[in-house]
Design a protein around this motif. Structure first.
Motif, PDB file in Angstrom:
ATOM      1  N   ARG A   1       0.820  -1.203   0.000  1.00 51.59           N
ATOM      2  CA  ARG A   1       0.000   0.000   0.000  1.00 51.59           C
ATOM      3  C   ARG A   1       0.860   1.262   0.000  1.00 51.59           C
ATOM      4  O   ARG A   1       0.573   2.225  -0.714  1.00 51.59           O
ATOM      5  N   VAL A   2       1.897   1.252   0.826  1.00 53.77           N
ATOM      6  CA  VAL A   2       2.797   2.416   0.888  1.00 53.77           C
ATOM      7  C   VAL A   2       3.474   2.632  -0.460  1.00 53.77           C
ATOM      8  O   VAL A   2       3.499   3.752  -0.988  1.00 53.77           O
ATOM      9  N   LEU A   3       4.023   1.569  -1.032  1.00 53.04           N
ATOM     10  CA  LEU A   3       4.778   1.706  -2.277  1.00 53.04           C
ATOM     11  C   LEU A   3       3.875   2.092  -3.446  1.00 53.04           C
ATOM     12  O   LEU A   3       4.231   2.952  -4.259  1.00 53.04           O
ATOM     13  N   GLU A   4       2.718   1.479  -3.538  1.00 49.15           N
ATOM     14  CA  GLU A   4       1.820   1.813  -4.639  1.00 49.15           C
ATOM     15  C   GLU A   4       1.319   3.246  -4.523  1.00 49.15           C
ATOM     16  O   GLU A   4       1.146   3.934  -5.539  1.00 49.15           O
ATOM     17  N   ALA A   5       1.113   3.715  -3.289  1.00 53.65           N
ATOM     18  CA  ALA A   5       0.695   5.102  -3.094  1.00 53.65           C
ATOM     19  C   ALA A   5       1.779   6.085  -3.526  1.00 53.65           C
ATOM     20  O   ALA A   5       1.488   7.233  -3.875  1.00 53.65           O
ATOM     21  N   GLU A   6       3.039   5.616  -3.519  1.00 48.26           N
ATOM     22  CA  GLU A   6       4.166   6.469  -3.903  1.00 48.26           C
ATOM     23  C   GLU A   6       4.568   6.276  -5.361  1.00 48.26           C
ATOM     24  O   GLU A   6       5.609   6.764  -5.786  1.00 48.26           O
ATOM     25  N   GLY A   7       3.774   5.519  -6.117  1.00 47.43           N
ATOM     26  CA  GLY A   7       4.027   5.394  -7.547  1.00 47.43           C
ATOM     27  C   GLY A   7       4.832   4.189  -7.979  1.00 47.43           C
ATOM     28  O   GLY A   7       5.191   4.073  -9.154  1.00 47.43           O
TER      29      GLY A   7
END
Length: 217
Positions: A19-25
């Motif tokens: 979730r963190v990584l996908e939110a950061e692109g």
């Protein structure tokens, strides 16, 4: 978009990281719960980065480190970021010993709580850089001379050490700085001596010297 593979037996942590990584692109191409699944995923997707827990099934000891080494052998350009609950000196050294064209990192899992800092370190490793947790550096650099930093080195020695931290061999350093390889070898021996790195094999001394450089960065 930077492609990432996640490997951790804890589903909740993997979900949070995704979730963190996908939110950061980032693109999370695959998740793995053990070393074999990690290797299959890296073979299938050839990501820019693999984020790997050091302890995974079946023994929860060093499967992650061995899997990371296998990733580097099979895909030298894939960066590897190891996550650990505890500081483990041998594994920290192994991370840099397996440095190839891709980046390397070793972070404590507590660092994931600082999302901005964690994402910055993920980007650094994915781009070919190095990210070593400051607490790991402090634990590894237990020799007083090394722990005192690089102030004892000459300007040329610091310049050579910076190239070593980028993963260059003595021959690579010599070519970039337009020096004879024998001259670089002499400087490297001087670096080891000044940092008090006398007892380790040359590979470990080189890694420890690089960690000293990173601690001063």
């Amino acid at each position: 978009m930077t492609r990432v593979v996640l490997a951790d037996d804890a589903v909740l942590l993997r979900t949070g990281l995704r979730r963190v990584l996908e939110a950061e692109g980032f693109e999370v191409a695959a998740e793995a719960g053990d070393a074999e699944a990690l290797l299959r995923a890296v073979d299938a997707y050839t990501p820019e980065l693999a984020i790997v827990d050091i302890r995974m099934p079946p023994t929860w000891t060093t499967e992650g480190v061995r899997a990371a080494a296998a990733v580097r052998r099979r895909h030298p350009r894939v960066g590897v970021l190891l996550l650990s609950q505890h500081i483990e000196r041998r594994e920290a050294l192994a991370v840099l010993e397996h440095r190839g064209a891709g980046g390397v990192g070793y972070l404590l899992k507590d660092r994931v709580c600082d999302i901005d800092a964690f994402v910055a370190q993920v980007r650094r490793v994915a781009a070919g850089g190095t990210a070593i947790d400051p607490l790991v550096v402090a634990q590894v650099l237990r020799r007083p001379a090394a722990a005192s930093g690089i102030a004892v080195l000459s300007a040329r020695e610091r310049e050579i050490l910076a190239r070593m931290a980028e993963g260059r061999s003595n021959a690579g350093v010599a070519a970039e700085l337009h020096l004879a390889e024998r001259t670089v070898e002499t400087h490297v021996r001087s670096i080891f001596t000044k940092l008090g790195l006398h007892e380790e094999p040359d590979t470990n001394r080189r890694v420890l010297a690089v960690l000293t450089h990173l601690s001063a960065a």
